[in-house]
Design a protein around this motif. Sequence first.
Motif, PDB file in Angstrom:
ATOM      1  N   HIS A   1       0.849  -1.196   0.000  1.00 23.06           N
ATOM      2  CA  HIS A   1       0.000   0.000   0.000  1.00 23.06           C
ATOM      3  C   HIS A   1       0.879   1.238   0.000  1.00 23.06           C
ATOM      4  CE1 HIS A   1      -3.469  -2.466   0.898  1.00 23.06           C
ATOM      5  NE2 HIS A   1      -2.845  -2.975   1.930  1.00 23.06           N
ATOM      6  N   GLY A   2       0.358   2.299  -0.569  1.00 21.19           N
ATOM      7  CA  GLY A   2       1.057   3.574  -0.501  1.00 21.19           C
ATOM      8  C   GLY A   2       2.185   3.704  -1.509  1.00 21.19           C
ATOM      9  N   GLY A   3       2.988   4.749  -1.326  1.00 19.03           N
ATOM     10  CA  GLY A   3       4.046   5.037  -2.276  1.00 19.03           C
ATOM     11  C   GLY A   3       3.485   5.767  -3.490  1.00 19.03           C
ATOM     12  N   ILE A   4       4.355   6.106  -4.420  1.00 17.36           N
ATOM     13  CA  ILE A   4       3.958   6.862  -5.605  1.00 17.36           C
ATOM     14  C   ILE A   4       2.907   6.129  -6.427  1.00 17.36           C
ATOM     15  CG2 ILE A   4       4.784   7.828  -7.800  1.00 17.36           C
ATOM     16  CD1 ILE A   4       5.763   9.438  -5.473  1.00 17.36           C
ATOM     17  N   GLU A   5       3.090   4.810  -6.606  1.00 16.97           N
ATOM     18  CA  GLU A   5       2.211   4.052  -7.491  1.00 16.97           C
ATOM     19  C   GLU A   5       0.859   3.696  -6.861  1.00 16.97           C
ATOM     20  OE1 GLU A   5       2.840   3.248 -10.888  1.00 16.97           O
ATOM     21  OE2 GLU A   5       4.248   4.843 -10.408  1.00 16.97           O
ATOM     22  N   LYS A   6       0.759   3.784  -5.549  1.00 23.50           N
ATOM     23  CA  LYS A   6      -0.506   3.470  -4.871  1.00 23.50           C
ATOM     24  C   LYS A   6      -0.825   4.581  -3.869  1.00 23.50           C
ATOM     25  CE  LYS A   6       0.205  -1.540  -5.232  1.00 23.50           C
ATOM     26  NZ  LYS A   6       0.397  -2.781  -4.463  1.00 23.50           N
ATOM     27  N   ALA A   7      -0.709   5.806  -4.358  1.00 19.90           N
ATOM     28  CA  ALA A   7      -0.852   6.968  -3.474  1.00 19.90           C
ATOM     29  C   ALA A   7      -2.282   7.124  -2.961  1.00 19.90           C
ATOM     30  CB  ALA A   7      -0.411   8.228  -4.202  1.00 19.90           C
ATOM     31  N   ILE A   8      -3.250   6.830  -3.826  1.00 20.57           N
ATOM     32  CA  ILE A   8      -4.662   6.999  -3.483  1.00 20.57           C
ATOM     33  C   ILE A   8      -5.412   5.716  -3.803  1.00 20.57           C
ATOM     34  CG2 ILE A   8      -6.807   8.224  -4.066  1.00 20.57           C
ATOM     35  CD1 ILE A   8      -4.924  10.081  -2.648  1.00 20.57           C
ATOM     36  N   TYR A   9      -6.230   5.277  -2.856  1.00 18.15           N
ATOM     37  CA  TYR A   9      -7.112   4.134  -3.112  1.00 18.15           C
ATOM     38  C   TYR A   9      -8.526   4.679  -3.291  1.00 18.15           C
ATOM     39  CZ  TYR A   9      -9.784  -0.167  -2.170  1.00 18.15           C
ATOM     40  OH  TYR A   9     -10.662  -1.221  -2.243  1.00 18.15           O
ATOM     41  N   MET A  10      -9.113   4.422  -4.469  1.00 19.42           N
ATOM     42  CA  MET A  10     -10.427   4.944  -4.836  1.00 19.42           C
ATOM     43  C   MET A  10     -11.457   3.817  -4.826  1.00 19.42           C
ATOM     44  SD  MET A  10     -11.367   7.053  -8.342  1.00 19.42           S
ATOM     45  CE  MET A  10     -11.038   8.700  -7.696  1.00 19.42           C
ATOM     46  N   TYR A  11     -12.653   4.114  -4.277  1.00 21.44           N
ATOM     47  CA  TYR A  11     -13.676   3.068  -4.170  1.00 21.44           C
ATOM     48  C   TYR A  11     -15.061   3.624  -4.470  1.00 21.44           C
ATOM     49  CZ  TYR A  11     -15.498  -1.415  -2.664  1.00 21.44           C
ATOM     50  OH  TYR A  11     -16.088  -2.662  -2.655  1.00 21.44           O
ATOM     51  N   PRO A  12     -15.842   2.891  -5.285  1.00 20.70           N
ATOM     52  CA  PRO A  12     -17.197   3.341  -5.623  1.00 20.70           C
ATOM     53  C   PRO A  12     -18.178   3.161  -4.463  1.00 20.70           C
ATOM     54  CG  PRO A  12     -16.315   1.876  -7.334  1.00 20.70           C
ATOM     55  CD  PRO A  12     -15.438   1.736  -6.126  1.00 20.70           C
ATOM     56  N   ALA A  13     -18.926   4.208  -4.164  1.00 16.64           N
ATOM     57  CA  ALA A  13     -19.919   4.146  -3.089  1.00 16.64           C
ATOM     58  C   ALA A  13     -21.035   3.172  -3.425  1.00 16.64           C
ATOM     59  CB  ALA A  13     -20.503   5.538  -2.847  1.00 16.64           C
ATOM     60  N   GLU A  14     -21.229   2.905  -4.716  1.00 13.52           N
ATOM     61  CA  GLU A  14     -22.287   1.990  -5.140  1.00 13.52           C
ATOM     62  C   GLU A  14     -22.145   0.592  -4.538  1.00 13.52           C
ATOM     63  OE1 GLU A  14     -22.106   5.104  -8.400  1.00 13.52           O
ATOM     64  OE2 GLU A  14     -20.698   4.110  -7.038  1.00 13.52           O
ATOM     65  N   HIS A  15     -20.932   0.217  -4.119  1.00 11.81           N
ATOM     66  CA  HIS A  15     -20.706  -1.130  -3.576  1.00 11.81           C
ATOM     67  C   HIS A  15     -21.024  -1.246  -2.088  1.00 11.81           C
ATOM     68  CE1 HIS A  15     -19.027  -1.816  -7.401  1.00 11.81           C
ATOM     69  NE2 HIS A  15     -17.767  -1.547  -7.144  1.00 11.81           N
ATOM     70  N   TYR A  16     -21.277  -0.130  -1.424  1.00 14.67           N
ATOM     71  CA  TYR A  16     -21.488  -0.181   0.021  1.00 14.67           C
ATOM     72  C   TYR A  16     -22.728  -0.999   0.402  1.00 14.67           C
ATOM     73  CZ  TYR A  16     -17.707   2.528   2.036  1.00 14.67           C
ATOM     74  OH  TYR A  16     -16.473   2.919   2.487  1.00 14.67           O
ATOM     75  N   GLY A  17     -23.764  -0.967  -0.451  1.00  9.94           N
ATOM     76  CA  GLY A  17     -24.952  -1.767  -0.179  1.00  9.94           C
ATOM     77  C   GLY A  17     -24.638  -3.253  -0.147  1.00  9.94           C
ATOM     78  N   PHE A  18     -23.774  -3.696  -1.054  1.00  7.77           N
ATOM     79  CA  PHE A  18     -23.340  -5.094  -1.099  1.00  7.77           C
ATOM     80  C   PHE A  18     -22.674  -5.492   0.216  1.00  7.77           C
ATOM     81  CE2 PHE A  18     -19.616  -7.871  -1.722  1.00  7.77           C
ATOM     82  CZ  PHE A  18     -20.218  -9.020  -2.212  1.00  7.77           C
ATOM     83  N   TRP A  19     -21.751  -4.652   0.689  1.00  6.69           N
ATOM     84  CA  TRP A  19     -21.012  -4.983   1.920  1.00  6.69           C
ATOM     85  C   TRP A  19     -21.917  -4.944   3.150  1.00  6.69           C
ATOM     86  CZ3 TRP A  19     -16.909  -7.577   1.252  1.00  6.69           C
ATOM     87  CH2 TRP A  19     -16.077  -7.345   0.149  1.00  6.69           C
ATOM     88  N   ASN A  20     -22.789  -3.952   3.220  1.00  5.45           N
ATOM     89  CA  ASN A  20     -23.693  -3.866   4.370  1.00  5.45           C
ATOM     90  C   ASN A  20     -24.591  -5.098   4.458  1.00  5.45           C
ATOM     91  OD1 ASN A  20     -22.731  -1.360   5.222  1.00  5.45           O
ATOM     92  ND2 ASN A  20     -24.212  -0.225   3.987  1.00  5.45           N
ATOM     93  N   GLU A  21     -25.102  -5.532   3.308  1.00  7.28           N
ATOM     94  CA  GLU A  21     -25.976  -6.708   3.277  1.00  7.28           C
ATOM     95  C   GLU A  21     -25.202  -7.978   3.619  1.00  7.28           C
ATOM     96  OE1 GLU A  21     -28.538  -9.135  -0.082  1.00  7.28           O
ATOM     97  OE2 GLU A  21     -28.354  -6.961  -0.299  1.00  7.28           O
ATOM     98  N   LEU A  22     -24.020  -8.128   3.002  1.00  7.96           N
ATOM     99  CA  LEU A  22     -23.195  -9.323   3.246  1.00  7.96           C
ATOM    100  C   LEU A  22     -22.783  -9.426   4.704  1.00  7.96           C
ATOM    101  CD1 LEU A  22     -21.486 -11.724   2.017  1.00  7.96           C
ATOM    102  CD2 LEU A  22     -19.601 -10.086   1.891  1.00  7.96           C
ATOM    103  N   LEU A  23     -22.279  -8.343   5.264  1.00  8.20           N
ATOM    104  CA  LEU A  23     -21.776  -8.372   6.647  1.00  8.20           C
ATOM    105  C   LEU A  23     -22.908  -8.535   7.659  1.00  8.20           C
ATOM    106  CD1 LEU A  23     -19.026  -5.628   6.328  1.00  8.20           C
ATOM    107  CD2 LEU A  23     -18.682  -8.101   6.480  1.00  8.20           C
ATOM    108  N   THR A  24     -24.043  -7.923   7.377  1.00  5.04           N
ATOM    109  CA  THR A  24     -25.200  -8.102   8.256  1.00  5.04           C
ATOM    110  C   THR A  24     -25.609  -9.565   8.288  1.00  5.04           C
ATOM    111  OG1 THR A  24     -26.020  -5.848   7.884  1.00  5.04           O
ATOM    112  CG2 THR A  24     -27.621  -7.486   8.615  1.00  5.04           C
TER     113      THR A  24
END
Length: 203
Positions: free
Chosen positions: A61-84
């Motif tokens: 993680h991190g460094g020049i090549e992995k400076a920012i990790y970007m994630y779509p908010a559209e996937h949050y419903g999937f995680w909330n349902e799965l983890l619940t």
Amino acid sequence: MRLLSISSGKVLPLLGNHHPDYKTVASAIHKKSVSNLQNPSPVEITALGVRGDEQADLNVHGGIEKAIYMYPAEHYGFWNELLTRETKKPTTLMHGAIGENFTIEGLLETEVFVGDKLLIGDLEFVVVKLREPCFKFNAAMRYKGASKAMLQSGFSGWYLRVIKTGVLAAGAQITVAPGARDISIAQQNQKLLNNRNQKDLWE
């Protein structure tokens, strides 16, 4: 397409029974929003990412090549349902919970290609590669199948290199300037899924 949240985190002990050899491991996967639509505070973005953000293992993680990790908010419903369902506890994850620095809307893995340039506000970034989950993600989600679920769903998000630094705030519009478009993040994920030994996800 817009930036919903900018998040950062500090390296802290990550606890859990999600690895056969470790009961605790250093990680900065727990990110908290420092700029969002309710409070769009300006945040400095350097060549190494969000000012004040930390990474425990710079090999992955991190460094020049992995400076920012970007994630779509559209996937949050999937995680909330799965983890619940899997943890038997009602789950509502906050932006930054997947470990991402930028939570966005309107752009998915199928639409993003390695080498694409993303213009966000006055800043510029280039798409480097997908995020490969590991046991730390399992521990952060308190579910030992989380990494496997990320890989199988294709909801990986992706890393960015910073091309033009400056100040950024939530609410900024995102414009995609296409690159060579040889391989999308979704295709990269499928390739990894086909090649990767599933056992790796637990180590």
